[in-house]
Design a protein around this motif. Sequence first.
Motif, PDB file in Angstrom:
ATOM      1  N   GLY A 117      25.756  -4.410  17.190  1.00 46.19           N
ATOM      2  CA  GLY A 117      25.042  -4.988  18.330  1.00 46.19           C
ATOM      3  C   GLY A 117      25.322  -6.440  18.607  1.00 46.19           C
ATOM      4  N   VAL A 118      26.261  -7.064  17.894  1.00 49.18           N
ATOM      5  CA  VAL A 118      26.671  -8.425  18.275  1.00 49.18           C
ATOM      6  C   VAL A 118      27.401  -8.379  19.622  1.00 49.18           C
ATOM      7  CG1 VAL A 118      28.148 -10.385  17.660  1.00 49.18           C
ATOM      8  CG2 VAL A 118      26.753  -9.267  15.907  1.00 49.18           C
ATOM      9  N   ILE A 119      28.203  -7.342  19.797  1.00 51.29           N
ATOM     10  CA  ILE A 119      28.841  -7.101  21.094  1.00 51.29           C
ATOM     11  C   ILE A 119      27.906  -6.195  21.888  1.00 51.29           C
ATOM     12  CG2 ILE A 119      30.811  -6.076  22.277  1.00 51.29           C
ATOM     13  CD1 ILE A 119      32.532  -6.901  19.886  1.00 51.29           C
ATOM     14  N   MET A 120      27.379  -6.737  22.974  1.00 52.17           N
ATOM     15  CA  MET A 120      26.307  -6.089  23.718  1.00 52.17           C
ATOM     16  C   MET A 120      26.870  -5.233  24.849  1.00 52.17           C
ATOM     17  SD  MET A 120      23.644  -7.439  22.157  1.00 52.17           S
ATOM     18  CE  MET A 120      22.240  -7.199  23.245  1.00 52.17           C
ATOM     19  N   LYS A 121      26.253  -4.086  25.073  1.00 55.79           N
ATOM     20  CA  LYS A 121      26.682  -3.155  26.119  1.00 55.79           C
ATOM     21  C   LYS A 121      25.622  -3.100  27.219  1.00 55.79           C
ATOM     22  CE  LYS A 121      27.946  -0.424  22.057  1.00 55.79           C
ATOM     23  NZ  LYS A 121      27.171  -1.291  21.170  1.00 55.79           N
ATOM     24  N   HIS A 122      26.043  -2.725  28.413  1.00 57.52           N
ATOM     25  CA  HIS A 122      25.065  -2.510  29.477  1.00 57.52           C
ATOM     26  C   HIS A 122      25.299  -1.196  30.222  1.00 57.52           C
ATOM     27  CE1 HIS A 122      28.326  -4.534  31.807  1.00 57.52           C
ATOM     28  NE2 HIS A 122      27.964  -3.676  32.737  1.00 57.52           N
ATOM     29  N   GLU A 123      26.272  -0.382  29.746  1.00 56.75           N
ATOM     30  CA  GLU A 123      26.540   0.914  30.369  1.00 56.75           C
ATOM     31  C   GLU A 123      26.689   1.984  29.302  1.00 56.75           C
ATOM     32  OE1 GLU A 123      30.030   1.010  32.778  1.00 56.75           O
ATOM     33  OE2 GLU A 123      29.290  -0.459  34.222  1.00 56.75           O
ATOM     34  N   ASN A 124      26.339   3.212  29.662  1.00 58.04           N
ATOM     35  CA  ASN A 124      26.658   4.353  28.823  1.00 58.04           C
ATOM     36  C   ASN A 124      28.119   4.735  29.024  1.00 58.04           C
ATOM     37  OD1 ASN A 124      24.439   5.160  27.247  1.00 58.04           O
ATOM     38  ND2 ASN A 124      23.425   6.086  29.024  1.00 58.04           N
ATOM     39  N   THR A 125      28.680   5.440  28.055  1.00 60.49           N
ATOM     40  CA  THR A 125      30.038   5.962  28.203  1.00 60.49           C
ATOM     41  C   THR A 125      29.983   7.487  28.182  1.00 60.49           C
ATOM     42  OG1 THR A 125      30.391   5.810  25.812  1.00 60.49           O
ATOM     43  CG2 THR A 125      31.128   3.962  27.149  1.00 60.49           C
ATOM     44  N   ARG A 126      31.040   8.094  28.719  1.00 54.82           N
ATOM     45  CA  ARG A 126      31.123   9.551  28.781  1.00 54.82           C
ATOM     46  C   ARG A 126      32.250  10.019  27.881  1.00 54.82           C
ATOM     47  NH1 ARG A 126      31.690  10.188  35.088  1.00 54.82           N
ATOM     48  NH2 ARG A 126      32.336  12.311  34.494  1.00 54.82           N
ATOM     49  N   ALA A 127      31.955  11.032  27.067  1.00 57.56           N
ATOM     50  CA  ALA A 127      32.900  11.483  26.044  1.00 57.56           C
ATOM     51  C   ALA A 127      34.232  11.903  26.633  1.00 57.56           C
ATOM     52  CB  ALA A 127      32.284  12.638  25.260  1.00 57.56           C
ATOM     53  N   GLU A 128      34.200  12.574  27.801  1.00 60.32           N
ATOM     54  CA  GLU A 128      35.455  13.056  28.374  1.00 60.32           C
ATOM     55  C   GLU A 128      36.357  11.916  28.835  1.00 60.32           C
ATOM     56  OE1 GLU A 128      32.369  13.416  31.769  1.00 60.32           O
ATOM     57  OE2 GLU A 128      32.444  13.585  29.580  1.00 60.32           O
ATOM     58  N   ALA A 208      31.739  -7.103  29.697  1.00 57.74           N
ATOM     59  CA  ALA A 208      31.623  -7.222  31.146  1.00 57.74           C
ATOM     60  C   ALA A 208      32.223  -6.000  31.824  1.00 57.74           C
ATOM     61  CB  ALA A 208      32.307  -8.501  31.633  1.00 57.74           C
ATOM     62  N   ASP A 209      33.423  -5.623  31.385  1.00 59.70           N
ATOM     63  CA  ASP A 209      34.122  -4.491  31.975  1.00 59.70           C
ATOM     64  C   ASP A 209      34.960  -3.833  30.879  1.00 59.70           C
ATOM     65  OD1 ASP A 209      34.848  -2.761  33.970  1.00 59.70           O
ATOM     66  OD2 ASP A 209      36.313  -4.085  34.907  1.00 59.70           O
ATOM     67  N   GLY A 210      35.045  -2.508  30.909  1.00 59.95           N
ATOM     68  CA  GLY A 210      35.855  -1.806  29.921  1.00 59.95           C
ATOM     69  C   GLY A 210      35.050  -1.113  28.842  1.00 59.95           C
ATOM     70  N   HIS A 211      33.863  -0.595  29.182  1.00 61.12           N
ATOM     71  CA  HIS A 211      33.034   0.069  28.182  1.00 61.12           C
ATOM     72  C   HIS A 211      33.742   1.270  27.558  1.00 61.12           C
ATOM     73  CE1 HIS A 211      29.749  -2.337  29.860  1.00 61.12           C
ATOM     74  NE2 HIS A 211      29.023  -1.995  28.811  1.00 61.12           N
ATOM     75  N   HIS A 212      34.448   2.045  28.370  1.00 59.71           N
ATOM     76  CA  HIS A 212      35.134   3.220  27.814  1.00 59.71           C
ATOM     77  C   HIS A 212      36.307   2.816  26.928  1.00 59.71           C
ATOM     78  CE1 HIS A 212      32.830   5.360  30.947  1.00 59.71           C
ATOM     79  NE2 HIS A 212      32.883   6.361  30.091  1.00 59.71           N
ATOM     80  N   ARG A 213      37.045   1.796  27.324  1.00 61.82           N
ATOM     81  CA  ARG A 213      38.154   1.323  26.486  1.00 61.82           C
ATOM     82  C   ARG A 213      37.628   0.791  25.159  1.00 61.82           C
ATOM     83  NH1 ARG A 213      39.805  -0.648  31.440  1.00 61.82           N
ATOM     84  NH2 ARG A 213      39.298  -2.814  30.960  1.00 61.82           N
ATOM     85  N   ALA A 214      36.498   0.076  25.211  1.00 60.47           N
ATOM     86  CA  ALA A 214      35.918  -0.464  23.980  1.00 60.47           C
ATOM     87  C   ALA A 214      35.458   0.662  23.055  1.00 60.47           C
ATOM     88  CB  ALA A 214      34.747  -1.391  24.308  1.00 60.47           C
ATOM     89  N   ALA A 215      34.717   1.611  23.611  1.00 62.66           N
ATOM     90  CA  ALA A 215      34.219   2.721  22.785  1.00 62.66           C
ATOM     91  C   ALA A 215      35.381   3.499  22.176  1.00 62.66           C
ATOM     92  CB  ALA A 215      33.348   3.646  23.636  1.00 62.66           C
ATOM     93  N   SER A 216      36.441   3.682  22.956  1.00 53.38           N
ATOM     94  CA  SER A 216      37.603   4.427  22.455  1.00 53.38           C
ATOM     95  C   SER A 216      38.302   3.668  21.337  1.00 53.38           C
ATOM     96  CB  SER A 216      38.586   4.689  23.602  1.00 53.38           C
ATOM     97  OG  SER A 216      37.962   5.426  24.637  1.00 53.38           O
ATOM     98  N   ALA A 217      38.475   2.364  21.511  1.00 53.54           N
ATOM     99  CA  ALA A 217      39.125   1.553  20.481  1.00 53.54           C
ATOM    100  C   ALA A 217      38.325   1.581  19.186  1.00 53.54           C
ATOM    101  CB  ALA A 217      39.293   0.111  20.978  1.00 53.54           C
ATOM    102  N   VAL A 218      37.004   1.510  19.304  1.00 52.72           N
ATOM    103  CA  VAL A 218      36.155   1.530  18.109  1.00 52.72           C
ATOM    104  C   VAL A 218      36.269   2.882  17.406  1.00 52.72           C
ATOM    105  CG1 VAL A 218      33.763   1.502  17.323  1.00 52.72           C
ATOM    106  CG2 VAL A 218      34.568  -0.236  18.931  1.00 52.72           C
ATOM    107  N   LYS A 219      36.267   3.966  18.159  1.00 55.34           N
ATOM    108  CA  LYS A 219      36.335   5.290  17.540  1.00 55.34           C
ATOM    109  C   LYS A 219      37.682   5.516  16.852  1.00 55.34           C
ATOM    110  CE  LYS A 219      32.675   7.424  20.185  1.00 55.34           C
ATOM    111  NZ  LYS A 219      32.239   8.413  21.185  1.00 55.34           N
TER     112      LYS A 219
END
Length: 411
Positions: A117-128, A208-219
């Motif tokens: 949670g140091v890196i804060m999100k403001h959107e949900n991501t979709r698995a697909e 700010a932008d790139g929630h899906h790219r961030a979630a993918s990189a983390v996974k």
Amino acid sequence: MAEVRPFAAFRPAAGLADKIAALPYDVYNRAEAREVVEGDKYTFLRIDRPETQFEPDHDMYAPEVYDKARELLDGMITDGEYVKEDGAVYYIYELIMDGRHQTGIVAVASIDDYQNGVIMKHENTRAEKEADRINHVYTCNAQTGPIFLAYRDREAIDEVVNRVKKNEPLYSFVSDDGIAHNVWVIDSADDIENIRSEFAATDKIYIADGHHRAASAVKVGLRKREENPGYTGEEEFNFFLSVLFPDSELKILPYNRVVKDTNGLSEEEFFAKLSEICDVTEENAAYQPDEKGVFGMYISGKWYKLVMKKEFRNDDPVKGLDVSLLQDYILGPVLGIGDPRVDKRVDFVGGIRGLKELEKRSESDMKLAFSMYPTSIAELFDVADNKMLMPPKSTWFEPKLRSGLFIHKLD
């Protein structure tokens, strides 16, 4: 504290940055991407959208498509079109659009900071949507599109950035859309330590932008940890490619809405319902709102100004957003759009396209359009700080970061 590290990027060889740099993969639909890459041996979009190298009806998510991305990337490295930095450095990436400068630090951020949670999100991501980039990053063994992060201004970082920008840039070019791109290297040990320690003193960084790219990189990073049970935390797969901008330099454009029909209402009935929620006045020209709680609307060749009545406004970080007010009081109850993420009767138009695009859509495949007042950076931070989520399509950032200028290899 945030862990924001320097890294040794693979980056374009001299004279190739302007030829390689490409808009993000998700800016284009499949046909547009194919058209952009046709006959272009350098554009990074070939690697970000490798299905363009196959027949138009080929499964764009097939394993061989991702294998092609890796083949193309490895080929550019082998051919010397990419070079690797000698050691771990930060980069400065400046974009200039319509005279406005936006200058960020290119670095790698910690997947643990994303998790804790140091890196804060403001959107949900979709698995697909995540799955495609997970396969791309994992197969290429590299992150190719940076995550757009924001932080509250820090004077010591500004001092380093402003001083280094007086030097000759590593890259300097203007892309086809008129955006100027300038890159400098921060390689002084003292400057690197100053920047790293300044971010370490920062308790929150925001996507700010790139929630899906961030979630993918983390996974991908977490998957690599499972494959390497003796990992130390120092490996490159524990970090993801980012560009971090001070909040004072960022500008969010509106994310406008177009709607297919008036939900079976006559225009007279529709305006009667609107008048219960908003003060409605006809405008003589295309109308762009200049304050919160106000919307423009285009229907049947005319523009209107809609001012949300006070009793419908809200101080809640999410419910008070203009995108929420529009959805909760007009799009939902009046126009029957329950879930804007899946309802085909609504579409979203980035503010960069202007009001003419709203008129065009309303006179072709849609019936009416709403121009929005943009969400602010302060509102984005407020939502994230409260661990809440914005409605879909709340923010549109410009200018867009280019892919292919910095490659972060995971080993």
